[in-house]
Scaffold this active site. Structure first.
Site, PDB file in Angstrom:
ATOM      1  N   LYS A 120       0.898  -1.285  -0.062  1.00  0.00           N
ATOM      2  CA  LYS A 120      -0.111   0.142   0.035  1.00  0.00           C
ATOM      3  C   LYS A 120       0.924   1.358  -0.028  1.00  0.00           C
ATOM      4  CE  LYS A 120      -4.043  -1.018   2.210  1.00  0.00           C
ATOM      5  NZ  LYS A 120      -4.512  -1.204   3.119  1.00  0.00           N
ATOM      6  N   GLY A 167      -8.637  -4.058   5.136  1.00  0.00           N
ATOM      7  CA  GLY A 167     -10.223  -4.166   5.428  1.00  0.00           C
ATOM      8  C   GLY A 167     -10.762  -3.084   6.352  1.00  0.00           C
ATOM      9  N   GLY A 168     -11.739  -3.443   6.972  1.00  0.00           N
ATOM     10  CA  GLY A 168     -12.329  -2.345   7.969  1.00  0.00           C
ATOM     11  C   GLY A 168     -11.881  -2.246   9.142  1.00  0.00           C
ATOM     12  N   GLU A 203      -5.351   9.520   7.235  1.00  0.00           N
ATOM     13  CA  GLU A 203      -5.522  10.076   5.848  1.00  0.00           C
ATOM     14  C   GLU A 203      -6.941  10.905   5.938  1.00  0.00           C
ATOM     15  OE1 GLU A 203      -5.505   7.019   3.081  1.00  0.00           O
ATOM     16  OE2 GLU A 203      -7.610   6.849   2.905  1.00  0.00           O
ATOM     17  N   GLU A 278      -7.872   1.832  -8.929  1.00  0.00           N
ATOM     18  CA  GLU A 278      -9.002   2.226  -8.083  1.00  0.00           C
ATOM     19  C   GLU A 278      -8.650   3.424  -7.425  1.00  0.00           C
ATOM     20  OE1 GLU A 278     -10.414  -2.103  -6.968  1.00  0.00           O
ATOM     21  OE2 GLU A 278      -9.789  -0.992  -5.167  1.00  0.00           O
ATOM     22  N   ASN A 293      -4.883  -2.991  -8.668  1.00  0.00           N
ATOM     23  CA  ASN A 293      -5.077  -4.357  -8.747  1.00  0.00           C
ATOM     24  C   ASN A 293      -4.468  -4.816  -9.851  1.00  0.00           C
ATOM     25  OD1 ASN A 293      -6.722  -4.581  -6.288  1.00  0.00           O
ATOM     26  ND2 ASN A 293      -8.458  -3.878  -7.329  1.00  0.00           N
ATOM     27  N   ARG A 295      -4.523  -7.639 -12.033  1.00  0.00           N
ATOM     28  CA  ARG A 295      -5.060  -8.865 -12.077  1.00  0.00           C
ATOM     29  C   ARG A 295      -6.395  -8.514 -13.016  1.00  0.00           C
ATOM     30  NH1 ARG A 295      -9.290  -8.490  -8.619  1.00  0.00           N
ATOM     31  NH2 ARG A 295      -8.616  -7.600  -6.528  1.00  0.00           N
TER      32      ARG A 295
END
Lengths: 494, 535, 162
Positions: A120, A167-168, A203, A278, A293, A295
């Site tokens: 990331k 995730g979250g 962020e 994204e 991504n 892929r």
């Protein structure tokens, strides 16, 4: 390119995407090899492929993550290339490298690109370095006081989360400066608990953001094109359930800006094969790079349907060495496409995965419709794999037609034996906000009450009861096996 | 088949008078039935609720297939006996459909003296099992009885057609392959214990069902042994130790569900092929029967008007319409089943008797069941008729009727007097079923006739002895005789004594006959054969 | 006996009011004219064609009608199968033998059919299951102990709240 790129390709995946890839391989005259765990011996992808190899593992998922075994299977069957699909090993740089080292072709990007985008921080840094906007952020490098001081300077609202997490989990939204300290403390302790690493990260938080992504194709030699954007804002449990292309209500200038940003990243990375950049898009028109991504995406069919390009074929051709012109214009868009992910889950119970058995599968067919699945009647649906069972994709000359066609197709889709989100998807599509294209990633929870299953009307319930009764052997006997004159006489007491 | 043309005027004064009269009779019938079915002392109902038991009729309703008919037989049995203490003779009997099979249902009624069996109970049960035997009709017993009503033991135990006959019939039914199922809800004591004992299948409810030859008090008295009901004859013991019962049930609902499942295992009956066609309701409204049946037993009426309101499409193919016109004969369908109908349109003469005998022979040759609609004052008397041989012609009809091999059904529509009762298949002649309308009367002769006949005999006697006839004395004799007759002639008395299989609202006749005919087809029919006809 | 179903978890009573000349059903008291054989996957109810799909998984029926999925099962009456019915409380020895293993202790919940005790008799081992759902109230067997035919080895009580 008229001669087949490869003579045989192994698909390191299962389910609908394995079936999807096999279909293109068949069309290209390339032999296919499927892999499957013993529990899925009867699975559709294993039967569709020219050959099927059993892979072993403590769990079915573990088997599908065993790169060495899969590469061995490819070599044993004489496959020249491996298509990783999505999920499993598709974004595993080590696997991509091992495939190359085994003398095979990896149908995907260079492993170094996978590694770059898989992290990331490095991905963000790369994007920022190439002039793509990233959300202002700070990473904790010293103590919490230092962190909060720097984070406060970004401005609010602010999202705080674990530096190591995904995730979250452990995400906190801070709206005012005076909440920052407490939130940071809590996020740090949760980060430690969940990820064993107490460092946190902050962020800019984008309110009610949209999730917009751009499909790119590159040849690894600098030739890169984009295939327009997709809207993937409708999500639950941080996962997409409805995607569409093009994104509704996106001003042409902004659309151009986003697609160009994606292209810039792909060009800078000398990207090879299919990839997706994204972004999150705020209501104010600001957009930030989220991730890339490396892929094929689950939702790639919506792009295929509006561009007429077979992305799997493009992937294979690129992997086989096809070049793209350096500055190809994006293909023309025709109409609008929508994808719904059909999942074994119960929307009434917070979308928790459901298990069962496919007792009946019937789906509509139409020129404007694709049903992508790897299902067979009688198949057990267990927690072994992802709850996504299939995808339904519709196309129409405009968005409204695509939506209406999707609603009609979902109504006709029969997938019985396990609780699914089919009926829920119909309610989402039919919601006025969805029809208006008023989308953001909080759509599902914002409209929770309106999307809840309304109790069936009395008549609908009664009809269901009648049909259920007529499905019971004993009731059918009661109705049809009563001899005369009793059947004609009916209820009578003297 | 042509339709009958009704000539009744529904707006006539007579029609309206008859209608009002017969509707009153039906209201009375319904009220009496309602009382027999549901009127019980509060303490009996409370005890039932305390024991968490369903009333017997509720058990039956749950046992039956939904949306199917139930033909209850002899609801008013014992209505004029035992001071009214035994409504329905403490036992419910009827025919219905369980799991698609027609069955005889026989249920003890625990709200009548704990389900005790009276002498007429015995008669009713024996009759139910006779019906089962004659028609090869499976039986479901819903058992919940304290046993014989001991104060009347001499009337219910020693004779041929009482207590023991039940168990004799049960054994023979089993031998014939006619299935019996016992659902034991309550106690089956002494003789009653043999009901499940002699049934091919039995289910017993845990906690409340019990089967034993002697209950705990009797055991204590006989041997001094102290034992609980459960140990002595409970569900657990009988289904796991003695094997007297086959399935234990958790509760009454469960027992009924099990019972339905058991019946569902039985083969469907192979009936003999009667002529059948799709049923058609009568063209004429059956409720017009109320206006057709007269309000005076002596008033005559045309039986074709009755037939038109019972048979399919009101269609009737009359046989010899111009000969022996006091006996209407002909073919029709009831609920689709082809039948031969004999109905009285007056006294039986020589020609009508011969016509009847001939028609009965035709029906036997064609395997056509016979339906007798009685309204008969007898065979014609007088010198002229005796000279023509009215007795031997009546005998021909009785012979032909008695020796019939086809099923016979009788409905008492109005009067049934004298030998006409015999020729028209009275109770003694083994008809499969006999029903009566509430207005009907049965006797050797009518009340007036009997009173006048007795007065004539008395006057002759006085004159023979040289005495003077006191008109007041004769008048008193006539009214006394008439009153005594009137009670015994009444349909309620007949049905109380089980001389029939139950009273019917005339409107229900078509359904009752339809079910009766359907049931009768379970038994094979033999070859025709008669005794010596006197020509 | 009326026919009862659990439709989407709620009890539903279906009565047959008439079979001929046309099928008339009542659902919770409301009447419907039904033509059951209107076509493949279709019935006609009150003149309106209703298309449906059905799948049966074990005792459960899944129905999809007008874009809506329903789940139905027969409201249990308990049949003749399974031996003792659900009311039996005792785990009984079917023959004399020895207790090999005790799987459940007093106070433990058991599901119908779940092994409570394993016994050995005539060189055969046999797991004795619970006759119904419940809680072991009394355990009358211990490992190594012997017993006679029909001996009660454990007793159940109902789960709380039943």
């Amino acid at each position: 390119m008229n001669t087949p790129a490869f003579s045989k390709v192994l698909i390191a995946n299962r389910g609908e995407i394995a079936c999807r890839v096999i279909r293109t391989l068949d069309a290209m005259g390339i032999a296919s090899v499927a892999i499957h765990h013993p529990v899925e011996a009867a699975a559709r992808h294993a039967r569709m492929a020219g050959e099927a190899v059993v892979i072993h593992g403590d769990t079915p998922v573990a088997a599908h993550l065993d790169g060495a075994q899969i590469i061995a299977a490819a070599r044993a069957t004489g496959a020249e290339a491996i298509h990783p699909g999505y999920g499993f090993l598709s974004e595993n740089a080590g696997f991509a490298r091992a495939v190359i080292e085994a003398g095979l072709t990896f149908i995907g990007p260079d492993h170094a690109t996978i590694a770059l985008m898989g992290d990331k921080i490095s991905a963000r840094t790369f994007a920022a370095a190439h002039g793509v906007p990233v959300a202002p952020s700070v990473l904790q490098t010293a103590d919490l006081a230092d962190f909060t001081a720097r984070a406060g300077k970004i401005g609010f609202p602010l999202l705080i989360k674990a530096a190591a997490g995904g995730g979250g989990k452990g995400m906190i939204i801070v709206r005012h400066a005076d909440e920052l300290q407490a939130a940071a403390n809590r996020a740090a302790s949760e980060a430690l608990r969940y990820f064993g690493d107490g460092r946190i990260y902050a962020e800019t938080y984008v309110e009610a953001p949209r999730h917009i992504e751009v499909q790119v194709l590159g040849d690894g030699e600098g030739g890169v094109i984009h295939l327009h954007e997709r809207e993937c804002s409708v999500q639950r449990r941080f996962q997409k359930i409805i995607e569409e292309a093009p994104a509704p209500n996106l001003p042409p200038a902004l659309r151009e800006e986003i697609c160009t940003a994606a292209l810039r990243i792909a060009m800078a990375a000398r990207y090879r094969n299919a990839g997706t950049v994204e972004f999150i898009l705020g209501a104010d028109g600001r957009f930030f790079f989220l991730e890339m991504n490396t892929r094929l995406q689950v939702e790639h069919p919506v792009t295929e349907m509006i561009t007429g390009i077979d992305l799997v074929r493009a992937q294979i051709e690129i992997a086989a060495g096809a070049a793209l012109p350096a500055a190809l214009p994006a293909p023309r868009i025709s109409g609008h496409a929508i994808e719904c992910r059909i999942c074994a889950e119960d929307p009434a119970r917070d979308f928790l995965p459901e298990s069962g058995r496919i007792g009946r599968l019937a789906f509509p067919t139409a020129p404007w419709l694709r049903f992508e699945h790897g299902l067979t009647e009688g198949q057990a649906i267990t927690a072994d794999f992802d709850p996504m069972l299939a995808k339904l994709v519709t196309h129409g000359p405009d968005r409204e037609t695509a939506i209406n066609r999707m609603i009609e197709a979902l109504k006709q889709l029969t997938l019985l034996g396990v609780t699914t989100n089919i009926d829920y998807l119909i309610r989402v599509l039919d919601h006025p906000a969805f029809r208006a294209g008023d989308l953001h990633t909080g759509f599902v929870s914002a409209h929770g009450a309106a999307l809840a299953l309304p109790p069936p009307g009395r008549q609908a319930r009664d009809h269901a009861a009648i049909l259920a009764a007529l499905g019971c052997r004993e009731f059918v006997d009661l109705v049809f096996a009563t001899p005369e004159p009793y059947a004609s006489m009916g209820l009578w007491r003297n | 088949m042509d339709r009958l043309q009704s000539t009744i005027s529904v707006s006539s004064e007579a029609f309206r008078r008859h209608d009002a009269h017969n509707r009153r009779l039906v209201v009375e019938l319904r009220a009496r039935q309602e009382a027999a079915r549901h009127q019980r002392p509060a303490r009996d109902l409370e005890r039932l609720a305390r024991q968490k038991k369903m009333p017997a009729r509720q058990r039956i309703e749950k046992l039956l297939d939904p949306g199917t008919p139930f033909l209850e037989l002899s609801t008013l049995a014992a209505n004029m006996a035992y001071g009214g203490d035994a409504p329905s003779a403490s036992s419910i009997v009827g025919i219905g459909v369980v799991a698609g099979r027609e069955v005889m249902i026989r249920a003890d009624d625990p709200t009548v003296k704990g389900g005790a069996w009276y002498p007429l109970t015995m008669k009713k049960i024996v009759r139910a099992l006779d019906i089962a035997m004659e028609n090869r009709l499976p039986v479901v017993h819903l058992c919940d009885s304290a046993g014989g009503f001991l104060p009347l033991q001499s009337e219910l135990f020693p004779d041929k057609y009482v207590g023991g006959r039940i168990f004799r019939n049960q054994s023979l039914l089993s031998k014939m392959g006619v299935k019996q199922l016992a659902l034991v809800f309550g106690h089956c004591t002494a003789g009653g214990a043999y009901i499940p004992g002699l049934s091919d299948y039995s289910v017993i409810v845990r906690g409340s069902g019990a089967v034993f030859l002697g209950g705990p008090p009797l055991v204590k008295a006989a041997t001094g042994e102290e034992v609980t009901v459960e140990e002595l004859g409970g569900a657990e013991m009988h289904t796991s130790v003695s094997g007297t019962c086959d399935w234990p049930a958790d509760n009454e609902e469960h027992a009924i569900a099990l019972g339905r499942e058991i019946v569902a295992q039985w083969g469907r009956p192979k009936k003999w092929e009667a002529q059948w066609q799709a049923p058609e309701p009568p063209l004429y409204d059956p409720t017009e029967l109320y206006g057709i049946i007269p309000d005076d037993i002596k008033t005559s009426f045309d039986m074709r008007e009755v037939i038109a309101r019972i048979v399919d499409g009101s269609r009737f193919h009359e046989y010899k319409p111009n000969y022996g016109t006091t006996l209407v004969c002909g073919f029709a369908h009831i609920w689709g089943f082809k039948v031969g109908i004999l109905a009285n349109n007056g006294v039986l003469f020589n020609d009508s008797s011969i016509k009847g005998a001939h028609f009965i022979e035709l029906c036997n040759q064609n395997n056509t069941p016979l339906v007798f609609l009685q309204n008969i004052t007898g065979y014609m008397v007088g010198r002229e008729y005796e000279r023509r041989g009215i007795t031997k012609d009546g005998a021909k009809m009785i012979m032909a009727q008695t020796c019939s091999k086809v099923p016979k059904f009788t409905v008492m529509c109005n009067g049934s007097f004298g030998a006409g009762n015999y020729g028209m298949c009275g109770r003694a002649f083994d008809g499969r079923f006999l029903f009566a309308w509430p207005n009907s009367q049965i006797g050797v002769m009518g009340g007036d006739q009997a009173a006048k006949t007795l007065a004539e005999v008395k006057i002759n006697q006085i004159r023979r002895n040289g005495g003077d006839v006191d008109p007041q004395e004769i008048e008193a004799l006539i009214s006394q005789t008439r009153a005594a007759y009137q009670q015994q002639l009444s349909a309620y008395y007949s049905t109380s004594e089980l001389w029939d299989d139950g009273l019917l609202d005339p409107v229900d006749t078509r359904n009752a006959l339809g079910m009766a005919i359907s049931v009768s087809l379970n038994a094979p029919i033999g070859e025709p054969g008669y005794g010596v006809f006197r020509f | 006996m009326p026919f009862t179903l659990l439709l989407d978890g709620e009890p539903c009573e279906i009565e047959i009011l008439a079979r001929q000349p046309r099928l008339l059903l009542a659902v919770n008291g409301r009447t419907y004219l039904v033509e059951p054989k209107a076509g493949d996957g279709m019935v006609r109810i009150d003149g309106e064609t209703v298309a449906f799909a059905r799948a049966e998984i074990g005792e459960t029926q899944f129905l999809r009608i007008a874009g809506r999925t329903h789940v139905a099962e027969r409201a249990g009456q308990g049949g003749a199968g399974g031996g003792g019915g659900s009311g039996a409380n005792a785990v009984k020895a079917p023959m004399p033998g020895l207790v090999i293993r005790v799987h459940k202790q007093a106070g433990e919940a058991v599901a119908r059919g779940e092994a409570v005790i394993t016994i050995e008799s005539m060189k055969l081992q046999m797991a004795l299951g619970a006759p119904r759902d419940g809680v072991i109230a009394t355990l009358l067997a211990e490992e190594g102990g012997s017993f006679d035919k029909d001996a009660v080895l454990a007793l159940l009580v109902s789960l709380e709240g039943e």
